[in-house]
Design a protein around this motif. Structure first.
Motif, PDB file in Angstrom:
ATOM      1  N   ALA A 182     -26.444  84.938  -4.555  1.00 36.29           N
ATOM      2  CA  ALA A 182     -25.329  83.988  -4.619  1.00 36.29           C
ATOM      3  C   ALA A 182     -23.992  84.704  -4.485  1.00 36.29           C
ATOM      4  CB  ALA A 182     -25.389  83.202  -5.930  1.00 36.29           C
ATOM      5  N   LEU A 183     -23.890  85.882  -5.082  1.00 38.24           N
ATOM      6  CA  LEU A 183     -22.649  86.667  -4.959  1.00 38.24           C
ATOM      7  C   LEU A 183     -22.431  87.116  -3.524  1.00 38.24           C
ATOM      8  CD1 LEU A 183     -22.965  88.759  -8.238  1.00 38.24           C
ATOM      9  CD2 LEU A 183     -21.109  87.164  -7.702  1.00 38.24           C
ATOM     10  N   CYS A 184     -23.495  87.546  -2.860  1.00 46.82           N
ATOM     11  CA  CYS A 184     -23.374  87.945  -1.452  1.00 46.82           C
ATOM     12  C   CYS A 184     -22.898  86.769  -0.595  1.00 46.82           C
ATOM     13  CB  CYS A 184     -24.700  88.465  -0.933  1.00 46.82           C
ATOM     14  SG  CYS A 184     -25.162  90.098  -1.556  1.00 46.82           S
ATOM     15  N   LYS A 185     -23.480  85.602  -0.801  1.00 47.57           N
ATOM     16  CA  LYS A 185     -23.065  84.425  -0.042  1.00 47.57           C
ATOM     17  C   LYS A 185     -21.589  84.100  -0.284  1.00 47.57           C
ATOM     18  CE  LYS A 185     -25.505  80.732   0.351  1.00 47.57           C
ATOM     19  NZ  LYS A 185     -26.279  79.512   0.018  1.00 47.57           N
ATOM     20  N   THR A 186     -21.175  84.179  -1.540  1.00 41.02           N
ATOM     21  CA  THR A 186     -19.777  83.864  -1.864  1.00 41.02           C
ATOM     22  C   THR A 186     -18.835  84.885  -1.244  1.00 41.02           C
ATOM     23  OG1 THR A 186     -20.548  82.924  -3.959  1.00 41.02           O
ATOM     24  CG2 THR A 186     -18.193  83.314  -3.742  1.00 41.02           C
ATOM     25  N   ARG A 207     -34.590  91.979   3.056  1.00 37.20           N
ATOM     26  CA  ARG A 207     -34.900  90.593   2.737  1.00 37.20           C
ATOM     27  C   ARG A 207     -33.623  89.766   2.578  1.00 37.20           C
ATOM     28  NH1 ARG A 207     -37.673  91.559  -1.381  1.00 37.20           N
ATOM     29  NH2 ARG A 207     -36.284  90.882  -3.058  1.00 37.20           N
ATOM     30  N   PHE A 208     -32.609  90.338   1.940  1.00 40.25           N
ATOM     31  CA  PHE A 208     -31.336  89.633   1.768  1.00 40.25           C
ATOM     32  C   PHE A 208     -30.655  89.403   3.114  1.00 40.25           C
ATOM     33  CE2 PHE A 208     -29.533  89.509  -2.726  1.00 40.25           C
ATOM     34  CZ  PHE A 208     -30.782  89.384  -3.324  1.00 40.25           C
ATOM     35  N   ARG A 209     -30.683  90.394   3.998  1.00 42.92           N
ATOM     36  CA  ARG A 209     -30.040  90.238   5.303  1.00 42.92           C
ATOM     37  C   ARG A 209     -30.686  89.092   6.087  1.00 42.92           C
ATOM     38  NH1 ARG A 209     -30.268  96.243   5.406  1.00 42.92           N
ATOM     39  NH2 ARG A 209     -28.184  96.978   4.838  1.00 42.92           N
ATOM     40  N   LYS A 210     -32.006  89.019   6.034  1.00 38.41           N
ATOM     41  CA  LYS A 210     -32.701  87.936   6.742  1.00 38.41           C
ATOM     42  C   LYS A 210     -32.323  86.573   6.155  1.00 38.41           C
ATOM     43  CE  LYS A 210     -37.228  86.313   8.268  1.00 38.41           C
ATOM     44  NZ  LYS A 210     -36.894  84.897   7.984  1.00 38.41           N
ATOM     45  N   ARG A 211     -32.289  86.479   4.837  1.00 37.21           N
ATOM     46  CA  ARG A 211     -31.944  85.206   4.197  1.00 37.21           C
ATOM     47  C   ARG A 211     -30.507  84.798   4.532  1.00 37.21           C
ATOM     48  NH1 ARG A 211     -33.009  85.167  -2.047  1.00 37.21           N
ATOM     49  NH2 ARG A 211     -32.418  82.979  -1.716  1.00 37.21           N
ATOM     50  N   LEU A 212     -29.606  85.754   4.581  1.00 34.55           N
ATOM     51  CA  LEU A 212     -28.203  85.454   4.876  1.00 34.55           C
ATOM     52  C   LEU A 212     -28.022  85.034   6.333  1.00 34.55           C
ATOM     53  CD1 LEU A 212     -26.604  88.357   2.807  1.00 34.55           C
ATOM     54  CD2 LEU A 212     -26.374  85.911   2.323  1.00 34.55           C
ATOM     55  N   VAL A 213     -28.772  85.672   7.236  1.00 31.20           N
ATOM     56  CA  VAL A 213     -28.743  85.231   8.638  1.00 31.20           C
ATOM     57  C   VAL A 213     -29.263  83.805   8.735  1.00 31.20           C
ATOM     58  CG1 VAL A 213     -29.784  85.569  10.915  1.00 31.20           C
ATOM     59  CG2 VAL A 213     -28.863  87.535   9.664  1.00 31.20           C
ATOM     60  N   ASP A 214     -30.371  83.524   8.049  1.00 33.01           N
ATOM     61  CA  ASP A 214     -30.939  82.173   8.062  1.00 33.01           C
ATOM     62  C   ASP A 214     -29.966  81.149   7.461  1.00 33.01           C
ATOM     63  OD1 ASP A 214     -33.220  83.201   9.185  1.00 33.01           O
ATOM     64  OD2 ASP A 214     -34.355  83.268   7.304  1.00 33.01           O
ATOM     65  N   ALA A 215     -29.095  81.621   6.558  1.00 25.79           N
ATOM     66  CA  ALA A 215     -28.109  80.723   5.943  1.00 25.79           C
ATOM     67  C   ALA A 215     -26.901  80.496   6.842  1.00 25.79           C
ATOM     68  CB  ALA A 215     -27.660  81.279   4.598  1.00 25.79           C
ATOM     69  N   GLY A 216     -26.873  81.178   8.003  1.00 27.18           N
ATOM     70  CA  GLY A 216     -25.811  80.917   8.962  1.00 27.18           C
ATOM     71  C   GLY A 216     -24.716  81.955   9.021  1.00 27.18           C
ATOM     72  N   PHE A 217     -24.849  83.049   8.294  1.00 27.31           N
ATOM     73  CA  PHE A 217     -23.817  84.088   8.326  1.00 27.31           C
ATOM     74  C   PHE A 217     -24.069  85.047   9.489  1.00 27.31           C
ATOM     75  CE2 PHE A 217     -23.935  82.788   3.840  1.00 27.31           C
ATOM     76  CZ  PHE A 217     -22.602  82.461   3.653  1.00 27.31           C
ATOM     77  N   ALA A 218     -22.985  85.546  10.071  1.00 24.97           N
ATOM     78  CA  ALA A 218     -23.089  86.446  11.217  1.00 24.97           C
ATOM     79  C   ALA A 218     -23.644  87.795  10.783  1.00 24.97           C
ATOM     80  CB  ALA A 218     -21.723  86.629  11.865  1.00 24.97           C
ATOM     81  N   ALA A 219     -24.526  88.349  11.608  1.00 23.72           N
ATOM     82  CA  ALA A 219     -25.131  89.647  11.284  1.00 23.72           C
ATOM     83  C   ALA A 219     -24.081  90.734  11.131  1.00 23.72           C
ATOM     84  CB  ALA A 219     -26.136  90.027  12.371  1.00 23.72           C
TER      85      ALA A 219
END
Length: 286
Positions: A182-186, A207-219
């Motif tokens: 949640a902190l990474c997303k924020t 695993r976090f990088r994959k989840r964040l990409v799936d959440a729509g954040f740019a690599a």
């Protein structure tokens, strides 16, 4: 806040990371409000102690705050004839040293007050930074912290990010992977920070990088978050060993990115001229 003398005020400013100016009367001649060695401390919104009050002090406070507005570290030697420049009837002469110390620009936010954090703050205590230790577990906020560190309790630590200063340095090592995520997303939604890092294994990072990409954040944005955190050359899994690795990375990156700000100081040639004039006119005591 209690009224502070000049020495306590210096410690207070250093602990807060705020800029300040020390004004010291280094020489006097004739009738003057205070003797040589008198000091005061000036900040953007307060003064501590006095070098005599009146127009002399008003002029010096004004000049000190001009130096503070530049937020640079410098030293200025200023001779002042009280009658001619400060319109004070005592009519003597003073020479004042203004020493300006810039406010701390290295603001670090540590999310998680556990063992690695406690080890890390012992190292950060000796570095030129201000540190917030943020957690939602008040029972971990009982240990004393170094003077440049403070605890901040938030039931939801992600709310803190909106209140961090621009160019903050953020480190994530909470007890909860869901909170880390949640902190990474924020952080990725509010990219005002200068550095962000997260503790964990390479597997966790992937695993976090994959989840964040799936959440729509740019690599490209995700790659700005250092994870695993720390210098890989610094080995060890003990809390202090991990803390040393993190601190080494922080210090290395900080000095690559930040130029130490130094303002104009009175040159040695000008100081010699001032001293020579004072000696020949009897202002400077042998």
């Amino acid at each position: 806040m209690a009224i502070l003398n000049w020495s306590a005020a210096i410690q207070h400013c250093q602990q807060r990371g705020s800029g300040y100016v020390i004004a010291t009367i280094i020489n006097t001649q004739g009738s003057t409000p205070r003797d040589g060695g008198s000091k005061m401390v000036i900040t953007t919104d307060a003064t501590y102690d006095t070098i005599g009050g009146g127009q002399l002090e008003f002029l010096l406070v004004q000049q000190a705050r001009e130096l503070l507005a530049q937020n640079k570290t410098c030293q200025i030697l200023k001779p002042i004839p009280l009658a001619a420049e400060a319109a004070q009837c005592c009519g003597g002469n003073v020479t004042v040293m203004l020493e300006a110390f810039a406010a701390c620009s290295w603001q670090i936010a540590l999310f998680g007050a556990g063992h690695v954090c406690q080890s890390l703050v012992t190292i950060l205590a000796g570095l030129p930074c201000q540190v917030r230790v943020i957690d939602n577990r008040p029972e971990l906020m009982t240990n004393s912290l170094p003077a440049n560190c403070r605890y901040e309790f938030y039931a939801d630590p992600t709310e803190t990010i909106a209140h961090l200063p621009d160019d903050a340095w953020v480190i994530i090592f909470t007890h909860d992977h869901a909170l880390d995520y949640a902190l990474c997303k924020t952080l990725l939604s509010d990219q005002r920070w200068a550095y962000a890092g997260m503790i964990g294994s390479q597997t966790k990072a992937l695993r976090f990088r994959k989840r964040l990409v799936d959440a729509g954040f740019a690599a490209q944005a995700i790659e700005k978050i250092y994870s695993p955190i720390g210098l890989p050359e610094v080995k060890g899994k003990l809390p202090m060993e991990v803390a040393v690795s993190i601190a080494a990375q922080l210090q290395s990156l900080y000095y690559q990115r930040v130029t130490v700000q130094s303002g104009l100081s009175t040159s040695w040639r000008d100081i010699k001229t001032i001293m020579q004039v004072q000696k020949t006119t009897g202002i400077l005591c042998e």
